[in-house]
Design a protein around this motif. Sequence first.
Motif, PDB file in Angstrom:
ATOM      1  N   LEU A  10     -13.834  -3.123  -7.265  1.00  0.00           N
ATOM      2  CA  LEU A  10     -12.878  -3.962  -7.983  1.00  0.00           C
ATOM      3  C   LEU A  10     -11.489  -3.907  -7.357  1.00  0.00           C
ATOM      4  N   ASN A  11     -11.259  -2.931  -6.494  1.00  0.00           N
ATOM      5  CA  ASN A  11     -10.017  -2.903  -5.733  1.00  0.00           C
ATOM      6  C   ASN A  11      -9.956  -4.070  -4.746  1.00  0.00           C
ATOM      7  N   THR A  25      -5.827 -10.560  -7.952  1.00  0.00           N
ATOM      8  CA  THR A  25      -6.029  -9.215  -7.422  1.00  0.00           C
ATOM      9  C   THR A  25      -6.195  -8.207  -8.569  1.00  0.00           C
ATOM     10  N   LEU A  26      -6.594  -7.015  -8.213  1.00  0.00           N
ATOM     11  CA  LEU A  26      -6.669  -5.941  -9.208  1.00  0.00           C
ATOM     12  C   LEU A  26      -5.293  -5.696  -9.809  1.00  0.00           C
ATOM     13  N   GLU A  27      -4.270  -5.746  -8.984  1.00  0.00           N
ATOM     14  CA  GLU A  27      -2.909  -5.546  -9.493  1.00  0.00           C
ATOM     15  C   GLU A  27      -2.550  -6.618 -10.509  1.00  0.00           C
ATOM     16  N   ARG A  47      -6.860   2.253 -14.494  1.00  0.00           N
ATOM     17  CA  ARG A  47      -7.281   3.087 -13.370  1.00  0.00           C
ATOM     18  C   ARG A  47      -8.481   2.429 -12.695  1.00  0.00           C
ATOM     19  N   GLN A  48      -8.618   2.645 -11.397  1.00  0.00           N
ATOM     20  CA  GLN A  48      -9.757   2.137 -10.637  1.00  0.00           C
ATOM     21  C   GLN A  48     -10.211   3.205  -9.672  1.00  0.00           C
ATOM     22  N   SER A  49     -11.529   3.317  -9.518  1.00  0.00           N
ATOM     23  CA  SER A  49     -12.076   4.227  -8.519  1.00  0.00           C
ATOM     24  C   SER A  49     -13.373   3.675  -7.965  1.00  0.00           C
ATOM     25  N   ASN A  50     -13.600   3.942  -6.691  1.00  0.00           N
ATOM     26  CA  ASN A  50     -14.862   3.617  -6.045  1.00  0.00           C
ATOM     27  C   ASN A  50     -15.847   4.776  -6.154  1.00  0.00           C
TER      28      ASN A  50
END
Length: 143
Positions: A10-11, A25-27, A47-50
């Motif tokens: 999702l980034n 964008t994610l932002e 928050r986002q993480s792969n």
Amino acid sequence: MILVLNGPNLNLLGRREPGVYGSGTLEDLERQCEEWGAELGVTVTCRQSNFEGQLLEWVHEAAEQGFRGIVLNPGALTHYSYALRDAISGQDLPVVEVHLSNVDAREAFRHVSVTAGVCRGKISGLGARGYRYALEELTELTG
């Protein structure tokens, strides 16, 4: 406070398959969620993480960090992460699963969510608005 968690890839919003996920964008999405939270009178932390393990830790820690609910877009983890499913079911906060695209209108493997069954609800195919609806539900539910 409501926690918004976005999972793998999702980034890349705005660059990855914009015909499916849109051009934002994610932002942009995180800023919009924070604005919607302000309108609803609730603080939103995004928050986002792969990394699956990082998402698990955030779910585990959410209640002790003062969050009242979680909006979760697990990305591809939706379809196979029993660890994420167990993390959700092993804590007491309500979780609403959200997907930007209509996963049920896509490839067959996307039709199965192992996480939705332990969530308060699932919103799919409404783009960023799905996050707003999830925030509204959690705000109303947790007062």
